[in-house]
Design a protein around this motif. Sequence first.
Motif, short mmCIF file in Angstrom:
data_model
loop_
_atom_site.label_atom_id
_atom_site.label_comp_id
_atom_site.label_asym_id
_atom_site.label_seq_id
_atom_site.Cartn_x
_atom_site.Cartn_y
_atom_site.Cartn_z
N LYS A 391 0.85 -1.19 0.00
CA LYS A 391 0.00 0.00 0.00
C LYS A 391 0.89 1.24 0.00
O LYS A 391 2.01 1.24 0.50
N HIS A 392 0.34 2.30 -0.55
CA HIS A 392 1.01 3.60 -0.56
C HIS A 392 0.56 4.40 0.66
O HIS A 392 -0.61 4.34 1.06
N VAL A 393 1.49 5.13 1.29
CA VAL A 393 1.16 5.92 2.48
C VAL A 393 0.87 7.36 2.05
O VAL A 393 1.75 8.05 1.51
N VAL A 394 -0.36 7.82 2.27
CA VAL A 394 -0.76 9.16 1.85
C VAL A 394 -0.24 10.22 2.82
O VAL A 394 0.33 11.24 2.42
N ALA A 395 -0.43 10.00 4.12
CA ALA A 395 -0.02 10.98 5.14
C ALA A 395 0.77 10.29 6.24
O ALA A 395 0.60 9.09 6.49
N ASP A 396 1.64 11.04 6.91
CA ASP A 396 2.42 10.50 8.03
C ASP A 396 1.49 9.79 9.00
O ASP A 396 0.38 10.25 9.30
#
Length: 539
Positions: A391-396
């Motif tokens: 998965k890609h991390v959008v926000a910290d």
Amino acid sequence: MEVGTWAVVAAAAAAYLAWFWRLSRGLSGPRVWPVLGSLPGLVQHAEDMHEWIVGNLRRTGGTYQTCIFAVPGVARRGGLVTVTCDPRNLEHVLKARFDNYPKGPFWHAVFRDLLGDGIFNSDGDTWVAQRKTAALEFTTRTLRTAMSRWVSRSIHLRLLPILEEAASEKTHVDLQDLLLRLTFDNICGLAFGKDPETLAPGLPENAFASAFDRATEATLNRFIFPECLWRCKKWLGLGMETTLARSVAHVDEYLAAVIKARKLELAPGSGGRCDVAGAAAHDDLLSRFMRKGSYSDESLQHVALNFILAGRDTSSVALSWFFWLVSTHPDVERKIVRELCAALAVSRGSHDPALWLASPFTFEELDRLVYLKAALSETLRLYPSVPEDSKHVVADDYLPDGTFVPAGSSVTYSIYSAGRMKTVWGDDCLEFRPERWLSADGARFEPHDSYRFVAFNAGPRICLGKDLAYLQMKNIAGSVLLRHRLAVAPGHRVEQKMSLTLFMKHGLRMQVHPRDLAPVIDELRGADAAARPATAPCA
């Protein structure tokens, strides 16, 4: 080179090494090298990647972080990968903070040419709209009936005759290839109502199937190279990118013709099978989507292709590992065969076992096969069809175990590792033991938490076809094991192929032997006799 230049180079090198030292100290995973990051380790373990990841996760307590390229400005964002199999983290990523962990731009770019914005390659509103439509269809009994019809026909008219011929001629079969063909025919029938007949006598080549295979292989090839490289090759028309373009064009042309013909068949007053009769005749997913709304032809193509990609390899790969495990665990095989016979004796009578083989399983008979379902689930725990996903991390964010994941990085959750952790499954986690899925009396199937057992994904993206997959796998496994005993061919090596799907590297060469049901029948009759109350003697 002048002294001043040397001084600048030395200062830059010292600054980099100091930065790298701080970076590497904060990474708990396998060794990270200057500039190259974890790439040397990935290359070294290319042939045993999944076991390597398991070992890393065991040493680090279920989560570690590494970076693909140790370059300032990249290493802590796009180059950082968090690898985990901790059920708490999986629930966080797949459910609690679902919106923060989409498939992401990299995944979408890789599959864009083949799958477009289909349900398995989209995020956000595009995904939500398709998911809602698909979810409604997957809950209908008519789709279950359609799946059963396609599967039973392929089993009894194609697979079983091939196995019977192999048994009589004492030849080997590549069971993985046969299962891939069978599930491809089934999923094409279910997805758009056409049978490519790849499992027909002689195992013929099919142009659509071959083009789809080449397109899939070329798409997966993109994961090997940096995005800038495969995009350059695509622009220049080089290597596998040329293969991908040609294969996708062939697939699109085939599906365009199917869609055009289907629209004519479904059109009211067209003179073909239409209106109420047409609705009954066309119970495939493509026709269902056509009747639900106004989709473009391109969108309908992507609907069909997404379901084919999802439904073909996963079931066939799971069944390949299942048949291998069962062939090497005779006690499990004996229990499965006994359950099959007991279920059929209840519904078809025990007086004439020939009736057991005369027709396909019914839904009710398949529902009784709880031990078989447990054995299939145990197979998927140890050998999940999709061993790793990301998965890609959008926000910290912080994971529940305290790991910080920065925006722009990625999270890889190891489904393969999740089933092999002692902390989750106990000291016997590497044993093939179907009983762990059954109630204490063995009468009921008891599913485990979906964040411990992630073979069907979890959260909002949990597999819509989970029940259909079990239905198909139980039907195939039961039909084969009721009639045949399988054994790995002498000298054949069973090894994993490093791919997004857990194929067997060399296929699955099997010997096929006729099944002797007489001992099981005698056992069942003896148990029945013992269970009957004794007749009291006359006074």
